[in-house]
Design an enzyme around this catalytic site. Structure first.
Site, PDB file in Angstrom:
ATOM      1  N   GLU A  56       0.822  -1.214   0.000  1.00 17.73           N
ATOM      2  CA  GLU A  56       0.000   0.000   0.000  1.00 17.73           C
ATOM      3  C   GLU A  56       0.859   1.268   0.000  1.00 17.73           C
ATOM      4  OE1 GLU A  56      -2.605  -0.754   3.347  1.00 17.73           O
ATOM      5  OE2 GLU A  56      -1.002  -0.348   4.768  1.00 17.73           O
TER       6      GLU A  56
ATOM      7  N   GLY B  36       1.954   5.086  -0.861  1.00 15.39           N
ATOM      8  CA  GLY B  36       1.287   6.374  -1.051  1.00 15.39           C
ATOM      9  C   GLY B  36       2.244   7.330  -1.740  1.00 15.39           C
TER      10      GLY B  36
ATOM     11  N   ARG C 116       4.687  20.471   4.933  1.00 14.39           N
ATOM     12  CA  ARG C 116       5.767  19.534   5.261  1.00 14.39           C
ATOM     13  C   ARG C 116       7.037  20.216   5.762  1.00 14.39           C
ATOM     14  NH1 ARG C 116       8.021  16.397   2.156  1.00 14.39           N
ATOM     15  NH2 ARG C 116       8.303  14.701   3.613  1.00 14.39           N
TER      16      ARG C 116
ATOM     17  N   TYR D  62       7.895  18.861   9.293  1.00 19.19           N
ATOM     18  CA  TYR D  62       8.941  17.826   9.335  1.00 19.19           C
ATOM     19  C   TYR D  62      10.320  18.356   8.949  1.00 19.19           C
ATOM     20  CZ  TYR D  62       4.690  14.958   8.497  1.00 19.19           C
ATOM     21  OH  TYR D  62       3.448  14.388   8.520  1.00 19.19           O
TER      22      TYR D  62
ATOM     23  N   CYS E 243       1.678  34.334   8.558  1.00 20.84           N
ATOM     24  CA  CYS E 243       2.181  35.069   9.715  1.00 20.84           C
ATOM     25  C   CYS E 243       2.833  34.101  10.677  1.00 20.84           C
ATOM     26  CB  CYS E 243       1.037  35.794  10.384  1.00 20.84           C
ATOM     27  SG  CYS E 243       0.354  37.013   9.296  1.00 20.84           S
ATOM     28  N   GLU E 244       3.992  33.644  10.294  1.00 23.20           N
ATOM     29  CA  GLU E 244       4.691  32.603  11.050  1.00 23.20           C
ATOM     30  C   GLU E 244       6.126  32.633  10.541  1.00 23.20           C
ATOM     31  OE1 GLU E 244       4.072  29.884  13.879  1.00 23.20           O
ATOM     32  OE2 GLU E 244       2.258  30.414  12.790  1.00 23.20           O
TER      33      GLU E 244
ATOM     34  N   TYR F 178       1.109  14.271   0.546  1.00 18.23           N
ATOM     35  CA  TYR F 178       1.057  14.980   1.829  1.00 18.23           C
ATOM     36  C   TYR F 178       1.211  16.489   1.659  1.00 18.23           C
ATOM     37  CZ  TYR F 178       1.733  10.111   2.967  1.00 18.23           C
ATOM     38  OH  TYR F 178       1.600   8.744   3.006  1.00 18.23           O
TER      39      TYR F 178
HETATM   40  C1  LIG Z   1       0.893   6.246   5.493  1.00 16.28           C
HETATM   41  C2  LIG Z   1       0.608   4.821   5.320  1.00 16.28           C
HETATM   42  C3  LIG Z   1       0.929   4.186   4.123  1.00 16.28           C
HETATM   43  C4  LIG Z   1       1.640   4.872   2.989  1.00 16.28           C
HETATM   44  O1  LIG Z   1       2.910   5.303   3.335  1.00 16.28           O
HETATM   45  P1  LIG Z   1       3.854   5.951   2.225  1.00 16.28           P
HETATM   46  O2  LIG Z   1       5.106   6.228   2.947  1.00 16.28           O
HETATM   47  O3  LIG Z   1       3.178   7.180   1.738  1.00 16.28           O
HETATM   48  O4  LIG Z   1       4.027   4.931   1.155  1.00 16.28           O
HETATM   49  C5  LIG Z   1       0.582   2.860   3.994  1.00 16.28           C
HETATM   50  N1  LIG Z   1      -0.054   2.200   4.981  1.00 16.28           N
HETATM   51  C6  LIG Z   1      -0.358   2.780   6.148  1.00 16.28           C
HETATM   52  C7  LIG Z   1      -1.051   2.001   7.186  1.00 16.28           C
HETATM   53  C8  LIG Z   1      -0.046   4.101   6.355  1.00 16.28           C
HETATM   54  O5  LIG Z   1      -0.345   4.667   7.521  1.00 16.28           O
END
Ligand SMILES: *Cc1c(COP(=O)(O)O)cnc(C)c1O
Length: 474
Positions: free
Chosen positions: A326, A328, A366, A370, A397-398, A426
């Site tokens: 999974e 992202g 970000r 971070y 304003c930061e 993100y």
């Molecule tokens: C954030 C997240 C992802 C994706 O993470 P990436 O670093 O964006 O690939 C996958 N699974 C879970 C449970 C997450 O919290």
């Protein structure tokens, strides 16, 4: 893999992908700019065949520009490499928290990926998009996995209604689901169990411990109790195990270790009589935000994970599970850039020069959250010599609202277009209305065509949810 701006060559050209003929063979997560990035005869940056300056004139500034080719290529590389390297069934699901909106769901669904959602809102968005695209209820149920460490009862009911797989995080959720399952005896609820495997990755460190201090998932010492509970609650159809160990990861070893641990746990579950046909290895592969970042390619990562799972299954003598990943960030991060317009400039002699743009921490939180590093090019003068070190500041304003500290740029002027790379993941999903800035528009670009996928918010949008109590009016 990516161009490194060196002292001898000092223009925005250095950030362009080198081997333009092999666009779709390059791994998007190793590229700073989207794969279709080019410099056109006006010396402007072009993405998906669209001139960025023209896009800003047409759609306004700041503007998120999402390249369909790069996004689809990343989807294809994940999907096809699992087919190549993994001998069992596999499925790639997009971690939609990276950027959830109807059009992003649409493009990714066209590539046959599934979706991981972490809230009722992401579930709603994904379900709406898929049903508008014509998927049946059954197809939608099969495509969605529902995460979260504190799902409300309403969210769980929503997920049961959709029929998606629920990734169970803790005892309260497990017990709530068992209860909800009992009240609708004709159907079982598909679930995965999320575990905290004692493997943790930050970008540059990798920790392997027995237990982890994390708010997510069951502690491994609960494993056998969970398996026992599942054998006693037949309304829960446990499909397998899940773990996610971190984000922006540049090593392959953590996921290979994770595969080993999860397969051992699958075997234990099967000894309890549970079939557990699925294994979800999470996401986390990193991308290049700067030329210093060096993640493995999507292909290398998929190969490493596939081989580790197959090897572990052989060792544990269990059949190959359906392998789910999974990602992202590595699917969408490099597919998008944000275009800003240059405004004021402040020079503090011998200390720093600030140039301010018309967005900032509200469209990209970000850096302030971070301390993330980004790279920038001057989108309307790509061949201009880079001869300044400036700090690109937002308009909030930061004092911490700095997008890039010590950016390398040519001389800039008000009205110039700055393009920050790697803003697909993100950014929009974490955007806010801080200082009541309307959130920017987003366009999807492909073959010279730009489609609006998110309208720019208006001032009326900003006060849409405001209520003025009657008593103040008298
Ligand atoms: C954030 C997240 C992802 C994706 O993470 P990436 O670093 O964006 O690939 C996958 N699974 C879970 C449970 C997450 O919290």
């Amino acid at each position: 893999m990516i161009a490194i701006p060196t002292k001898s060559s000092h223009t925005g050209q250095d950030y362009l992908p080198k081997n333009v003929t092999e666009t779709t063979k390059r791994s998007p997560n190793q590229s700073l700019l989207p794969l279709t990035a080019k410099i056109n005869p006006h010396d402007h940056l072009e993405i998906g065949g669209c001139d960025l300056k023209t896009l800003v004139q047409q759609f306004g500034s700041p503007l998120y520009i999402l390249d369909e080719t790069t996004l689809r290529t990343a989807c294809q590389q994940y999907r096809d490499n699992f087919k190549t390297y993994y001998q069992g069934e596999s499925q790639v699901i997009y971690a939609s928290k990276a950027w959830s909106c109807l059009a992003v769901v649409g493009v990714i669904a066209k590539e046959n990926l599934g979706f991981d959602v972490v809230s009722g809102g992401e579930l709603y968005t994904t379900q709406k998009a898929l049903s508008q695209l014509g998927y049946s209820c059954q197809e939608i149920a099969q495509k969605i996995y529902f995460h979260g460490n504190n799902k409300s009862v309403v969210e769980l009911e929503q997920a049961i209604e959709v029929g998606c797989t629920i990734i169970v995080d803790n005892w309260l959720e497990l017990e709530t689901l068992a209860q909800l399952g009992n009240s609708s005896p004709n159907r079982t609820i598909p679930i995965l169990i999320r575990l905290t495997p004692g493997i943790e990755c930050h970008t540059h460190e990798y920790i392997r411990t027995g237990h982890l201090d994390s708010k997510f998932g069951f502690d491994p010492n609960q494993l056998e109790a969970v398996f026992t509970y599942l054998t006693e609650h037949k309304s829960l159809d446990c499909r397998g195990l899940h773990a996610h160990i971190g984000s922006q990861i540049f090593e392959k070893q953590p996921h290979q270790d994770l595969a080993g641990v999860l397969v051992e746990w699958l075997k234990i579950g099967q000894e309890y009589g549970l079939t557990l046909p699925e294994l979800n290895i999470g996401g986390g592969l990193g991308i290049c935000y700067t030329e210093e970042d060096d993640p493995p390619s999507i292909e290398e990562w998929v190969k490493a994970v596939s081989e580790a799972v197959m090897k572990a299954c052989k060792r544990s003598e269990i059949p190959l599970p359906k392998l789910i990943a999974e990602p992202g960030r590595s699917l969408i991060g490099s597919a998008c850039v944000t275009a800003y317009t240059v405004g004021s400039r402040k020079e503090i002699p011998e200390i720093r020069t600030y140039i301010a743009v018309d967005g900032g921490m509200s469209d990209n939180p970000r850096p302030i959250t971070y301390q993330s590093a980004y790279r920038v090019v001057l989108g309307n003068k790509m061949s201009a010599e880079i001869n300044e070190t400036v700090t690109v500041a937002g308009k909030h304003c930061e004092s911490g609202d700095i997008l890039i500290k010590d950016a390398q740029l040519p001389q800039t002027h008000p009205g110039d277009i700055l393009v920050i790379m790697g803003t697909g993941a993100y950014n929009y999903s974490m955007a806010s209305n801080y200082n009541r800035l309307p959130r920017p528009a987003a366009v999807l670009v492909h073959n010279g065509e730009a489609n609006l996928i998110l309208r720019r918010e208006s001032y009326d949008d900003l006060i849409r949810q405001d209520c003025l109590p009657q008593k103040l009016l008298s």
